[in-house]
Design an enzyme around this catalytic site. Structure first.
Site, short mmCIF file in Angstrom:
data_model
loop_
_atom_site.label_atom_id
_atom_site.label_comp_id
_atom_site.label_asym_id
_atom_site.label_seq_id
_atom_site.Cartn_x
_atom_site.Cartn_y
_atom_site.Cartn_z
CG ASP A 152 28.11 32.09 -28.56
OD1 ASP A 152 28.38 30.95 -28.99
OD2 ASP A 152 28.03 32.35 -27.34
CB SER B 47 28.74 28.64 -21.56
OG SER B 47 28.48 27.60 -22.46
CG HIS C 94 30.58 30.07 -26.09
ND1 HIS C 94 29.28 30.46 -25.89
CD2 HIS C 94 30.82 29.09 -25.17
CE1 HIS C 94 28.77 29.74 -24.91
NE2 HIS C 94 29.68 28.91 -24.45
#
Lengths: 807, 807
Positions: free
Chosen positions: B493, B373, B524
């Site tokens: 995601d 991320s 994610h």
């Protein structure tokens, strides 16, 4: 946020000073002339063990706000110490964020709102020392007291090398983490039991895994915290699943009998035992270690604080000998064998071959037991033997009689969520010798016989209490209990139902031991990582007292009965007992759909059918939550004619429902057999605590410096629900006299039955209504034959008796 | 169970022998005359490091079955070694249970079924050594290779003291856990950046937390694995939540313009920089340590294997100076400052006060970056600077252009699940200097201005690509990338959408660096604890190559593109690329409710309204899953007239959908503004992988002996579902030309629009139908004005272009 601390010991100023010196917080001589702000600053400076130079320290300290406009160093120049800056800094040290968690100009109000102890005045050294002493004992945002938070930063590192004469190091009556967890000694021994449960002609050796401080090698004698966990060496989940019994079967009519308790009473077997192994040598050095035990985080916390931790899985588990037999007296004997060894009263060997004896030479002979569910059950079993060396048990969600786990009033009643499970299934699941292929080969045929014997003994056909269950009833032996007992149970535990702890608690009442009870709002869970309660510190206080013989007033400090409120989150209340003091008895009578305080003039009979359509049955047997929500709903549904619902008027005041409700019903079945189930329900739309605690922060609880961690959690309010089930009860209509005796039942004839519901401790808010739902088949607990049976109640002869007190 | 191993290095017999000697598995001289069964037994004996005596060892070994009726010691007396007993024992060592997990009489079949490497013949020493060598590299039930499972039992303890010349210790091309994690050195330094983002007249100092092996103190130079995580020092969740933008707002019509890219292109600021701090001394000794860093378990695994681990949160975070500005060039500079220090090209100080310099004297100058991320995003940012010392990045779920995170085709598009979040919110959340009350006080006013500037720059009004976003587009600088790149992304995601990795992957294609791509079926998430994939070992191979310069063929061994199958669980397949090789382009045309391969003779226009009743709106804005399931359902619902659904015929064969689908639509809005959203959907009732992986075993992955742990998990099939959303796309009808230019839009006039959907790699099974759902308001991503707008498509001018290949 609201914090509840019950482990705090009130100590005089002189003790505060010497304890602060002991842990290194006070190294200067404190006199009335000592400068207040210098002393305060020195405390703050010591709160950053991660800083290893003055500059670094100063930078860290200067990050702390003291007032809305000054950091602590700027403020301190003013040479005063007021309570507001003291707690503004204190709150920051406790992990709260200025602005987000509290208003910098109102720290005292925040301390009050959070239910944290604070001092209004800091006018002299004594008050300042007292305030700092208390602050170190105050829980912070991460659910640990400040001193434990500092420990996680390495505060106690310099004290790891204290002379053993100064260990354990005490602060506020609790043992501090001055034991190097990096150096823990991990060793395995094999304890020789007085059992030969696998009938191989040799006494069963039992594997025990020990973690102990290395200080023991320098002469420190440490107590042992022992968890007897049959799950510890692995489980046969798949094999267990395959053995689950089919519950989609009709209830069978039982032949009436005239059995007395004496007829079914368990008599101890007097099997001949093989001789003890000869001792061919002795040693202090174990021959086996392990990488990672299956641990309980409360034990991890204690391992850093000078308690040896011992895990043993018992007979029939991987690494041990013997076979499992689910709660039997042999399992109890297997459980206490470990304690006997720890207390110096039994032999252990370094391996299973060489007969080299190894003693628990590092142990001070004092043992506590911990663990939940089966683990707490074995602790309970051990306590009821009165075994020497066992000073206390902390039994969490423990079974006190296996009949109360798998049966109820002549019915097979599954632990919630596990329909079809029974003693034989659990025996198979825990028989982890099966995980060692070649070891299993040796014992497979015998264990097969053993399992068949358990299946016969548990008797799913009648559901009656019999010799098998009597052998597994620890309540009979409560008089033997010599150790102090701390019980923990969830009032929403439908796996190990609350009756188990209630009966044990009541049976202990007469005994001259200290007993404590904690009732939480969880199901079948551990509570040592709740933010709102200082459970770990309470256990530390308790065990420092029981095992290290420290006179810390644990018996007086810990509340007799501590109950988590089900309406207000983060609220715990102390009571003198479960259901005696200030409790009044209340009779409720039955009318059409009503529970009334006065017996109504006229009542009728009312009926319901237990039979579902195939489609309904298929739907509800799959989804228990859906079934429960539908059958309890007070509006029309496809299950509303499958049950009777009776409700009180809305309550004029908040009330506490305490202990077990007692129910009398006059009932007829239109068949020659039948069963009734009931649920006690709190009706009223409200936000309620979630079923499980919410994880607030992963891994945020440090059990010690560079040691293991736990997730911080708490029960939080969830969105509004129309009702909540409070208690349950079940009875076979043929067990009106006793759970071991079968009565006759004629179709369409009325009979009086009476029984206790599961005990509870429940806060019924004003305006809510208490309801009783009467039905028969319980999708998650009873057999589910989906028979065409109708039940009729004669309401004039029905009565519900409650114990309540004011909130 | 199925295992997929991609990290295996094929090595010749001589290497196998020397490596087995190196790790202590072979201490005897192996000659062709060595007894096969003696050698095998010696291997087995060495597999129980927890046994510390011969008797204990023998007991453990005797628990292993070799045949259905013999344990391994009984079998070995026969002086033969067949493959069947070898793998029966092998499977037990790998943690599989005889009977439950595999049939003792068919071990080879099990090895095959589990997709584990095995040897059919063990006729000579060379074959036996090879088989054992491979077994040590074989993954077991707990998701670790045997050698790592042995490490967890203390296998490598005797090698902790190896001379540093022999470290790192390699086996099969990977660095082994011979570094004592108990002794890790934890230290903090403050790196001086070439930034003054808080405008205080001093260069921003950046806090870095380092964990490194103590061997470094004895002369070993170790590489650094560095995670740049803005979340690492805490976050302001509450403040961030308060800043969330209201998305229940109408889409605004934009004034048309004639902007060119050059008009909005970001030009680097040339602010004057304060001077460097003077160096007043140097030291090798840090002045600050820490209790517990916020860690990533992959880094924990590497920490035990000779990689220093470095965490830095960057400008504006707790302990550092400066302010956050969400993905800006300053954040990139702040990120690479740490690498520059590690590589010897930048200064760091022991604290913020004394100006005492400390070098990364223990570092070999080679750095890798890890993290998911925002963390992976900063790794991507760093790579695009070409900074010296950075040898590779492992970017997981990384943003490659912040416009692709918060915007799409002229629309504000939220990361899935976070409507109302934007760059300013994230800047606030990560500005953890706020957690230090007094530090916050100093910088609060300036950060307020900074935040206002971000809010202006991000421009939620138009949603257009502008200078703010151009400054945050790393794709522009991909040509600078000098390090090797390993990308990991979930095709599901919807937080960091797949376009981010797709664009980065495509941009890297031309560069002379090694690039690898792993696409998993998660959202994610991290993938280092999957049982089915040897991700950690792949990373070990990769980093041992990139950072320790070991010639282990990592570039050749790891697949170019590795994709998790969405139909078969535990199935991973290597491909040469994402969407080039063997891919055919396919055009689909639109008919009433149909997608057809040939252009239909006649088509009509079709319309839908975007307006919901207040009740519908209230319902669906709350519950995204409900909204998605309703709008995608191919049966009538209260949303079926709020969208158009077009479906292909059932597929004749399994197909792989690869890369980005391209969509052309001819559309009219009945207002002077409008937006379209589309979802590509797999229709067909089937069991599909769950949304999140299932935890198989808590804490069962050991990252090293008495070190940290992880939960083992895996995607499992859940109950049948009628469809699954595969991809999404959104466009503002006024951004037909470019995302930075506003086109005119007249009500009721038809316009051609075309755009790419989010790329995917999706297995469409035979019999399923591919569907396209066209709608406007996306409850979880767009603004939700609930306007009364109707949209009309001219189907004759609509076309969907796919890239597919055979499965």
């Amino acid at each position: 946020m609201k914090f509840n601390q019950y482990s705090r010991m009130i100590v005089p100023y002189r003790t505060q000073v010497s304890e602060l010196q002991g842990i290194g917080f006070l190294d200067q001589l404190v006199t009335p002339q000592t400068s207040l702000n210098d002393l305060w600053l020195s405390f703050i400076y010591k709160s950053f063990p991660q800083a290893q130079s003055q500059s670094t320290l100063k930078e860290m300290v200067s990050n702390l706000l003291a007032t809305p406009t000054q950091n602590v160093l700027e403020y301190i120049d003013q040479k005063t110490v007021d309570a507001a800056p003291f707690y503004t800094v204190g709150l920051q040290l406790l992990g709260f964020t200025c602005g987000d968690d509290f208003k910098v100009d109102q720290p005292l109000q925040t301390m009050k709102d959070f239910n944290l102890l604070y001092h209004e005045k800091l006018n002299n050294i004594e008050e300042l020392v007292g305030a700092w002493y208390d602050l170190l004992n105050t829980r912070g945002k991460n659910g640990q007291i400040l001193l434990d938070a500092l420990a996680a930063q390495g505060y106690f590192l310099p004290l790891y090398d204290l002379p053993i004469a100064q260990k354990p190091l005490l602060f506020n009556g609790k043992s501090q983490p001055v034991f190097a967890t990096d150096d823990l000694i991990r060793e395995v021994v094999y304890i020789e039991s007085s059992l030969d449960t696998d009938h191989d002609g040799k006494r069963d050796l039992l594997k025990a895994e020990i973690l102990r401080p290395s200080d023991a090698n320098n002469g420190l004698k440490v107590p042992a915290v022992y968890t007897a966990s049959p799950y510890n060496q692995g489980t046969n989940d798949e094999a267990g699943d395959k053995m689950m019994h089919n519950v989609d079967q009709p209830l069978t009519r039982k032949e009436p009998n005239e059995l007395q308790y004496e007829d079914i009473k368990y008599q101890q077997d007097t099997e001949e035992l093989p001789p003890e192994r000869p001792v061919k040598g002795t040693t202090q050095q174990a021959e086996e270690t392990f990488g990672r035990e299956f641990s309980y985080t409360l034990n991890d916390y204690l391992a850093a604080r000078g308690f040896a931790i011992v895990y043993a899985a018992g007979i029939g588990t991987r690494g041990s000998q013997g076979v499992r037999n689910c709660g039997s007296p042999a399992e109890t004997a297997s459980t206490i064998a470990i304690i006997e060894w720890l207390a110096g009263n039994r032999r252990a060997f370094t391996n299973k071959t060489d007969n080299i004896e190894i003693k628990a030479w590092w142990c001070n002979g004092s043992v506590a037991m911990t663990g939940r569910s089966y683990l707490g059950t074995l602790a309970t079993a051990a306590a009821t033997t009165g075994v020497t060396g066992l000073k206390t048990i902390i039994s969490e969600a423990a079974i006190s009689s296996w009949y109360d786990y798998y049966r109820d009033n002549g019915l097979v009643i599954a632990p919630g969520g596990f329909p079809g499970e029974d003693a034989d299934v659990l025996a198979e699941e825990c028989f982890s010798r099966q995980l060692d292929g070649a070891d299993h080969l040796k014992v497979k045929p015998f264990f097969g016989q053993q399992l068949a014997q358990i299946t016969r003994g548990q008797d799913r056909t009648t559901g009656d209490y019999n010799t098998f269950w009597d052998a597994r009833n620890y309540l009979k032996d409560v008089a033997n209990v010599k150790c102090d007992v701390l019980m923990v149970h969830g009032v929403n535990d439908w796996n190990v139902k609350p009756r188990n702890v209630y009966n044990f608690y009541r049976a202990l009442a007469k005994l001259p031991v200290t007993k404590k009870l904690i009732l939480h709002q969880g199901q079948h869970i551990y509570i040592n990582a709740f933010r709102s309660l200082d459970y770990s510190e309470m256990i530390n206080l308790w065990l420092t007292n029981k095992l290290y013989d420290v006179a810390n007033n644990a018996d007086q400090i810990l509340p007799a009965v501590l109950v988590q409120d089900n309406v207000q989150p983060e609220t715990w209340t102390a009571y003198p007992d479960w259901d005696k003091t200030e409790v009044k008895q209340q009779n409720l009578y039955f009318d059409q759909e009503k529970l009334t305080e006065n017996q109504p003039a006229k009542t009728a009979t009312v009926s319901f059918s237990d039979h579902l359509s195939d489609e309904q049955f298929a739907k509800y047997r799959q989804n228990f939550e859906n079934w429960r929500n539908t059958i309890l709903a007070d509006h029309a549904s496809d299950l509303s004619d499958k049950r009777l619902l009776f409700k009180t008027q809305p309550l004029a005041n908040d009330e506490l429902l305490r202990g077990a409700a007692h129910l009398k019903l006059k009932v007829a079945s239109n068949q020659d057999h039948g069963m009734l189930s009931v649920m006690l329900v709190d009706y009223g739309t409200a936000k309620r605590l979630g079923v499980s605690p919410t994880v607030l922060a992963r891994k945020s609880i440090s059990e010690g410096y560079h040691w293991r961690e736990d997730d911080l959690n708490e029960f939080q309010l969830t969105k509004k629900t129309p009702f909540k089930m409070v208690s349950k009860g079940h009875i076979n209509l043929q067990n009106r006299t006793a759970n071991y005796k079968t009565d006759d039942l004629q179709a369409d004839e009325f009979y009086d039955i009476e029984f206790d519901l599961q005990p509870t401790f429940y806060h019924l808010p004003q305006g809510h209504q208490l309801g009783l739902v009467v039905y028969s088949t319980d999708m998650e607990m009873t057999v589910r034959g989906n028979e065409k049976i109708n039940y009729t109640l004669d309401l004039s002869e029905c009565q519900l008796t409650l114990k309540t007190s004011k909130y």
